[in-house]
Design an enzyme around this catalytic site. Structure first.
Site, PDB file in Angstrom:
ATOM      1  N   GLY A  12       0.826  -1.205   0.000  1.00  0.00           N
ATOM      2  CA  GLY A  12       0.000   0.000   0.000  1.00  0.00           C
ATOM      3  C   GLY A  12       0.862   1.257   0.000  1.00  0.00           C
ATOM      4  N   MET A  13       0.181   2.399   0.081  1.00  0.00           N
ATOM      5  CA  MET A  13       0.889   3.678  -0.029  1.00  0.00           C
ATOM      6  C   MET A  13       1.896   3.864   1.117  1.00  0.00           C
ATOM      7  SD  MET A  13      -0.807   7.312  -0.851  1.00  0.00           S
ATOM      8  CE  MET A  13      -1.795   7.481   0.613  1.00  0.00           C
ATOM      9  N   LEU A  14       1.465   3.622   2.335  1.00  0.00           N
ATOM     10  CA  LEU A  14       2.372   3.796   3.472  1.00  0.00           C
ATOM     11  C   LEU A  14       3.374   2.644   3.557  1.00  0.00           C
ATOM     12  CD1 LEU A  14       3.346   5.154   6.043  1.00  0.00           C
ATOM     13  CD2 LEU A  14       1.461   4.048   7.280  1.00  0.00           C
ATOM     14  N   ASP A  38      -3.654 -12.354   4.222  1.00  0.00           N
ATOM     15  CA  ASP A  38      -4.964 -11.725   4.451  1.00  0.00           C
ATOM     16  C   ASP A  38      -5.144 -11.546   5.959  1.00  0.00           C
ATOM     17  OD1 ASP A  38      -7.648 -11.087   4.831  1.00  0.00           O
ATOM     18  OD2 ASP A  38      -8.338 -12.373   3.194  1.00  0.00           O
ATOM     19  N   ALA A  60      -5.454  -2.251   5.542  1.00  0.00           N
ATOM     20  CA  ALA A  60      -6.765  -1.707   5.890  1.00  0.00           C
ATOM     21  C   ALA A  60      -7.648  -1.643   4.656  1.00  0.00           C
ATOM     22  CB  ALA A  60      -6.616  -0.304   6.484  1.00  0.00           C
ATOM     23  N   THR A  62      -9.416   0.882   2.833  1.00  0.00           N
ATOM     24  CA  THR A  62      -9.197   2.333   2.900  1.00  0.00           C
ATOM     25  C   THR A  62     -10.103   3.150   1.980  1.00  0.00           C
ATOM     26  OG1 THR A  62      -7.426   2.131   1.271  1.00  0.00           O
ATOM     27  CG2 THR A  62      -6.766   2.135   3.584  1.00  0.00           C
ATOM     28  N   TYR A 125     -16.243   4.220   7.437  1.00  0.00           N
ATOM     29  CA  TYR A 125     -14.799   3.947   7.511  1.00  0.00           C
ATOM     30  C   TYR A 125     -14.267   4.330   8.896  1.00  0.00           C
ATOM     31  CZ  TYR A 125      -9.810   4.994   6.726  1.00  0.00           C
ATOM     32  OH  TYR A 125      -8.441   5.082   6.834  1.00  0.00           O
ATOM     33  N   LYS A 129     -12.529   1.912  11.707  1.00  0.00           N
ATOM     34  CA  LYS A 129     -11.166   2.132  12.206  1.00  0.00           C
ATOM     35  C   LYS A 129     -11.162   2.304  13.733  1.00  0.00           C
ATOM     36  CE  LYS A 129      -7.760   2.655  10.184  1.00  0.00           C
ATOM     37  NZ  LYS A 129      -6.707   1.690   9.810  1.00  0.00           N
TER      38      LYS A 129
HETATM   39  N1  LIG Z   1      -4.594   7.296   2.780  1.00  0.00           N
HETATM   40  C1  LIG Z   1      -4.954   8.185   3.716  1.00  0.00           C
HETATM   41  O1  LIG Z   1      -5.220   9.386   3.440  1.00  0.00           O
HETATM   42  C2  LIG Z   1      -5.026   7.760   5.156  1.00  0.00           C
HETATM   43  C3  LIG Z   1      -5.416   8.711   6.093  1.00  0.00           C
HETATM   44  C4  LIG Z   1      -5.484   8.335   7.425  1.00  0.00           C
HETATM   45  C5  LIG Z   1      -5.143   7.038   7.797  1.00  0.00           C
HETATM   46  N2  LIG Z   1      -4.789   6.122   6.880  1.00  0.00           N
HETATM   47  C6  LIG Z   1      -4.441   4.768   7.337  1.00  0.00           C
HETATM   48  O2  LIG Z   1      -3.101   4.498   6.972  1.00  0.00           O
HETATM   49  C7  LIG Z   1      -2.908   3.077   6.833  1.00  0.00           C
HETATM   50  C8  LIG Z   1      -2.193   2.781   5.535  1.00  0.00           C
HETATM   51  O3  LIG Z   1      -3.072   3.106   4.458  1.00  0.00           O
HETATM   52  P1  LIG Z   1      -2.547   3.485   3.009  1.00  0.00           P
HETATM   53  O4  LIG Z   1      -2.750   4.931   2.847  1.00  0.00           O
HETATM   54  O5  LIG Z   1      -1.201   2.885   2.774  1.00  0.00           O
HETATM   55  O6  LIG Z   1      -3.682   2.741   2.153  1.00  0.00           O
HETATM   56  P2  LIG Z   1      -3.568   1.678   0.985  1.00  0.00           P
HETATM   57  O7  LIG Z   1      -2.624   2.167  -0.051  1.00  0.00           O
HETATM   58  O8  LIG Z   1      -4.976   1.356   0.600  1.00  0.00           O
HETATM   59  O9  LIG Z   1      -2.900   0.419   1.688  1.00  0.00           O
HETATM   60  C9  LIG Z   1      -3.612  -0.542   2.402  1.00  0.00           C
HETATM   61  C10 LIG Z   1      -3.060  -1.905   2.029  1.00  0.00           C
HETATM   62  O10 LIG Z   1      -3.771  -2.908   2.778  1.00  0.00           O
HETATM   63  C11 LIG Z   1      -4.100  -3.957   1.884  1.00  0.00           C
HETATM   64  N3  LIG Z   1      -5.220  -4.738   2.395  1.00  0.00           N
HETATM   65  C12 LIG Z   1      -6.556  -4.499   2.272  1.00  0.00           C
HETATM   66  N4  LIG Z   1      -7.259  -5.505   2.843  1.00  0.00           N
HETATM   67  C13 LIG Z   1      -6.346  -6.389   3.336  1.00  0.00           C
HETATM   68  C14 LIG Z   1      -6.459  -7.617   4.019  1.00  0.00           C
HETATM   69  N5  LIG Z   1      -7.650  -8.195   4.304  1.00  0.00           N
HETATM   70  N6  LIG Z   1      -5.326  -8.257   4.368  1.00  0.00           N
HETATM   71  C15 LIG Z   1      -4.117  -7.733   4.071  1.00  0.00           C
HETATM   72  N7  LIG Z   1      -3.946  -6.578   3.419  1.00  0.00           N
HETATM   73  C16 LIG Z   1      -5.058  -5.897   3.062  1.00  0.00           C
HETATM   74  C17 LIG Z   1      -4.405  -3.258   0.585  1.00  0.00           C
HETATM   75  O11 LIG Z   1      -4.397  -4.165  -0.489  1.00  0.00           O
HETATM   76  P3  LIG Z   1      -5.339  -3.870  -1.778  1.00  0.00           P
HETATM   77  O12 LIG Z   1      -4.881  -2.557  -2.334  1.00  0.00           O
HETATM   78  O13 LIG Z   1      -5.088  -5.047  -2.658  1.00  0.00           O
HETATM   79  O14 LIG Z   1      -6.746  -3.780  -1.245  1.00  0.00           O
HETATM   80  C18 LIG Z   1      -3.274  -2.223   0.540  1.00  0.00           C
HETATM   81  O15 LIG Z   1      -2.096  -2.781  -0.002  1.00  0.00           O
HETATM   82  C19 LIG Z   1      -4.307   2.462   6.961  1.00  0.00           C
HETATM   83  O16 LIG Z   1      -4.479   2.003   8.278  1.00  0.00           O
HETATM   84  C20 LIG Z   1      -5.245   3.633   6.725  1.00  0.00           C
HETATM   85  O17 LIG Z   1      -6.482   3.438   7.377  1.00  0.00           O
HETATM   86  C21 LIG Z   1      -4.705   6.447   5.553  1.00  0.00           C
END
Ligand SMILES: NC(=O)c1ccc[n+]([C@@H]2O[C@H](COP(=O)([O-])OP(=O)(O)OC[C@H]3O[C@@H](n4cnc5c(N)ncnc54)[C@H](OP(=O)(O)O)[C@@H]3O)[C@@H](O)[C@H]2O)c1
Length: 278
Positions: A12-14, A38, A60, A62, A125, A129
């Site tokens: 994912g992004m982070l 998973d 997550a 997301t 969402y 969370k």
């Molecule tokens: N993006 C924002 O603006 C933001 C803001 C506040 C907090 N956050 C939090 O930051 C954290 C990192 O999010 P991110 O921005 O990196 O989002 P992201 O790019 O959507 O990364 C989330 C990763 O989790 C994977 N995932 C989803 N369901 C899963 C499962 N059942 N088992 C294992 N992996 C799974 C996704 O895979 P797929 O892509 O294949 O679904 C994706 O690779 C999350 O906790 C998010 O809630 C994000």
């Protein structure tokens, strides 16, 4: 011997910006994500934690708008699975770093949110969370929860990427001016996560790049930095109804995490300008 860290949601992004920072910090990193890992599968959890001293959960559901329609699916990943991760970590003595969000708040407060402010999510969402935070706290494992906001990075869909893409066309762009927060680079979040791990800080922390702006001001900054031809005008959230309501105030008070970090958290403008240049 270097400490072993497992990153969940590593593609994912982070997660994808976190792995290099931890490797650079001297840790041995195992990076896991769908489909091979998973979070909702107990067997996968056991396998992910074996041999690890630390696990960072970036996995997550997301998609904020989709979560309104698919609440059960969002909750499964963001809620109970995080509790199961905590229980599995407690059994094995693994330290958990869990990532959460400003969307646990309703955004009605008129000052930046501190960690002790009561959550009150206004969308599905955010509710999922918050459930994850609470399940992890109940599990009794050694853990830290880092709430982040308005993330952007090289991988994945985000507000900055959308603005860049639309502003390049030169079309008029209406951007909401009544949602305020701090755009925050995942690379900077990764540095904060590394400090929390190194110092084994437990509890709850807020992290964001320093300063605040509306989404409209961020969009204007991006267009100026990249010298894009777009005409950007402010509008109200009400002009762009989305399935999920967003909090108006996403500002974080970051004093608590600042005390753990070696350097001052840099302003959002400095981080975003570097990101855009890169
Ligand atoms: N993006 C924002 O603006 C933001 C803001 C506040 C907090 N956050 C939090 O930051 C954290 C990192 O999010 P991110 O921005 O990196 O989002 P992201 O790019 O959507 O990364 C989330 C990763 O989790 C994977 N995932 C989803 N369901 C899963 C499962 N059942 N088992 C294992 N992996 C799974 C996704 O895979 P797929 O892509 O294949 O679904 C994706 O690779 C999350 O906790 C998010 O809630 C994000």
């Amino acid at each position: 011997m270097s400490e072993a860290i497992t990153i969940l949601g590593a593609r994912g992004m982070l997660g994808s910006d976190l792995a290099p920072v931890l490797i650079q910090g001297g840790y041995s990193v195992q990076a896991l994500d769908l489909p091979e890992f998973d979070l909702t599968k107990p067997k996968h959890l056991a396998h992910a934690l074996d041999g690890a001293q630390v696990v960072v959960n970036c996995a997550a559901f997301t998609n904020v708008d989709q979560a309104e329609k698919q609440f059960a699916a969002a909750l499964a990943v963001n809620g109970p699975a995080v509790g199961a991760l905590g229980l599995a970590a407690r059994e094995r003595g693994v330290f958990v770093v869990h990532i959460s969000t400003d969307f646990v708040f309703d955004g009605r407060l008129e000052r930046p949110y501190v960690e002790t402010d009561p959550p009150n999510p206004i969308n599905a969402y955010g509710r999922s969370k918050l459930e994850g935070e609470r399940a992890l706290q109940r599990s009794g494992c050694s853990h830290v929860i880092l709430r982040v906001q308005w993330s952007y990075g090289r991988h994945g869909a985000n507000f900055v990427a959308k603005i860049v893409e639309r502003a390049r066309t030169g079309a008029e762009l209406k951007v909401v001016a009544d949602q305020v927060g701090a755009p925050t680079w995942t690379a900077d979040m990764a540095g904060a996560i590394e400090s929390l791990i190194r110092h084994r800080r437990e509890g709850l922390y807020h992290f964001a790049n320093a300063g605040y702006a509306s989404r409209f001001e961020v969009a204007r900054f991006i267009a100026q930095e990249l010298n894009l031809p777009a005409r950007i005008t402010p509008c109200a959230s009400a002009a762009f109804p989305t399935p999920a309501t967003r909090p108006k105030n996403s500002r974080f008070n970051t004093a608590r995490i600042q005390a753990v970090l070696a350097a001052p958290i840099r302003p959002w403008q400095e981080a975003l300008a570097e990101f855009l240049r890169s």
